[in-house]
Design an enzyme around this catalytic site. Structure first.
Site, PDB file in Angstrom:
ATOM      1  CG  ASP A 106      -0.159   0.007   2.525  1.00  0.00           C
ATOM      2  OD1 ASP A 106       1.029  -0.365   2.528  1.00  0.00           O
ATOM      3  OD2 ASP A 106      -0.740   0.410   3.540  1.00  0.00           O
ATOM      4  CE  LYS A 157       1.570   1.748  12.516  1.00  0.00           C
ATOM      5  NZ  LYS A 157       1.203   0.395  12.210  1.00  0.00           N
ATOM      6  CG  ASP A 215       0.777   4.094   4.691  1.00  0.00           C
ATOM      7  OD1 ASP A 215       1.136   3.009   5.106  1.00  0.00           O
ATOM      8  OD2 ASP A 215      -0.386   4.519   4.815  1.00  0.00           O
TER       9      ASP A 215
END
Ligand code: GDD
Ligand code: MG
Length: 360
Positions: A106, A157, A215
């Site tokens: 992606d 993250k 992204d």
């Protein structure tokens, strides 16, 4: 070299548009996202790609087929989603015991894969990952780099954005050594299992990419990716589109075959009008992506929105930024949809909506 392309995610953040199509088949200037990946892989000398699929596997397989751009395509089908690490481990049976490329499906970028491979070969790395600098790293995996491009630590993250700004661009060269750092069974994320440990042991290297990188996780990213490609490629109006001489076209725009733009319509800047779309008299479309065969009624006005396949927007409708009108949805005449409204596939909206919500 062989490559594994990760394509099994749920595309949750692109709902409800992703309820009817996997993220890798979202159109970018009218071509499915996966085509950009496969074309780049082919140009870099990759001759076989294993696409790791789960969610909507059947749609992806039917659309992509067994061969694309001269590359042989195979599918590694997961009965349960295995996460990025588990998916790569499961795809290994097609790769064998050699170095290979792996990438998130992606991501849109102009990263030079050959340079990444050469960089990897010139370092003693168990894995090399491409990195890209962003303002806010919290949605990504962050790598802290030493001067010699070794990655000192890797945090997926991070809560604290001050960790660093070089993020995992989702493109890797992996050696079979990496499999020792993944659990033998079950779902796992390579970014949370293998990468932090490899970094700790000094076996993970980073190759910094400068240029285009996005992204396509959230709707604004998806729009941005389309606009970035449009900027690079410049305007295009198919000879098989019918654009009224009395319409105003503000470049850059991308208008595909079979589209009809009626008089006094205002198209662009940044309007991607896919094939077979009909745009009525006096309608305005700015900073939007409109999927194939959508119908935009007379004097409708759309800005910063995504309109799904076969969606029907009535006359004098106003659609504000960050709205998503999914496939086959209908918006009745005169309705206003305030910023952030998302309409699910096949749903019909008859009245205005003045709060950002999902119409289910
Ligand atoms: N086959 C398979 N199985 N593929 C999966 C699975 C799975 O269970 N889960 C996710 N994928 C695929 C997705 O389809 C996508 O192409 C890719 O793996 C990455 O998953 P995302 O869900 O999009 O992850 P992300 O965007 O939150 O984070 C990842 O990408 C960032 C860069 O775009 C991480 O790799 C981050 O470290 C990275 O910075
Ligand atoms: Mg992603």
């Amino acid at each position: 070299m062989k490559a594994v392309l990760l394509a099994g995610g749920f595309g949750t953040r692109l709902r409800p548009l992703s309820c009817t199509r996997p993220k890798l088949l979202f159109p970018l200037l009218g071509r499915p996202l996966v085509d950009f990946q496969l074309e780049r892989l082919a140009q870099s000398g990759v001759d076989e790609v294993v696409i790791a699929v789960h969610h909507m596997a059947e749609i992806l397989m039917a659309e992509i087929g067994d061969e694309r751009y001269g590359i042989r395509i195979r599918y590694s089908i997961e009965q349960e989603p295995l996460g990025t690490g588990g998916a790569i481990r499961w795809a290994r049976r097609y790769i064998g015991d050699e170095e290979f490329l792996a990438m998130n499906g992606d991501v849109v970028s102009d990263l030079d894969l050959r340079s990444l491979i050469d960089f990897h070969k010139s370092h003693d790395a168990a894995a090399t990952i491409a990195l890209y600098e962003v303002e806010d790293p919290r949605r990504f995996g962050v790598a802290v780099l030493e001067d010699d491009n070794r990655i000192r630590c890797f945090v997926e993250k991070p809560r604290d954005p001050s960790v660093g700004r070089a993020v995992n661009a989702g493109v890797y060269i992996l050696t079979p050594d990496v499999f020792r750092y993944l659990p033998e069974q079950g779902a796992c994320a390579i970014e949370r299992t293998a990468f932090p440990k490899l970094a700790e042991e000094g076996k993970l290297y980073g190759f910094v990419h400068k240029g285009l990188w996005l992204d396509v996780g959230l709707p604004p990213d998806y729009l941005r990716a389309n606009f970035a490609l449009l900027d690079r490629q410049g305007s295009f109006i198919s000879e098989e589109a019918r654009v009224s001489e009395r319409a105003t076209v503000n470049p850059p725009v991308y208008i595909r075959r079979g589209a009809v733009i009626e008089e006094d319509a205002h198209i662009g800047p940044y309007a991607i009008i896919d094939q077979g779309v009909w745009v009525g008299r006096g309608a305005r479309i700015e900073e939007c992506v409109v999927f194939p065969f959508a119908h935009i009624g007379h004097h409708a006005s759309l800005r910063g929105a995504i309109v799904g396949e076969h969606a029907r927007i009535g006359r004098w409708v106003k659609v504000e930024t960050n709205c998503i009108i999914s496939d086959f949805a209908k918006i009745g005449d005169n309705a206003t949809l305030i910023s952030g409204v998302r309409v699910c596939p096949y749903k019909e909206v008859r009245e205005s909506i003045f709060e950002p919500r999902i119409v289910t």
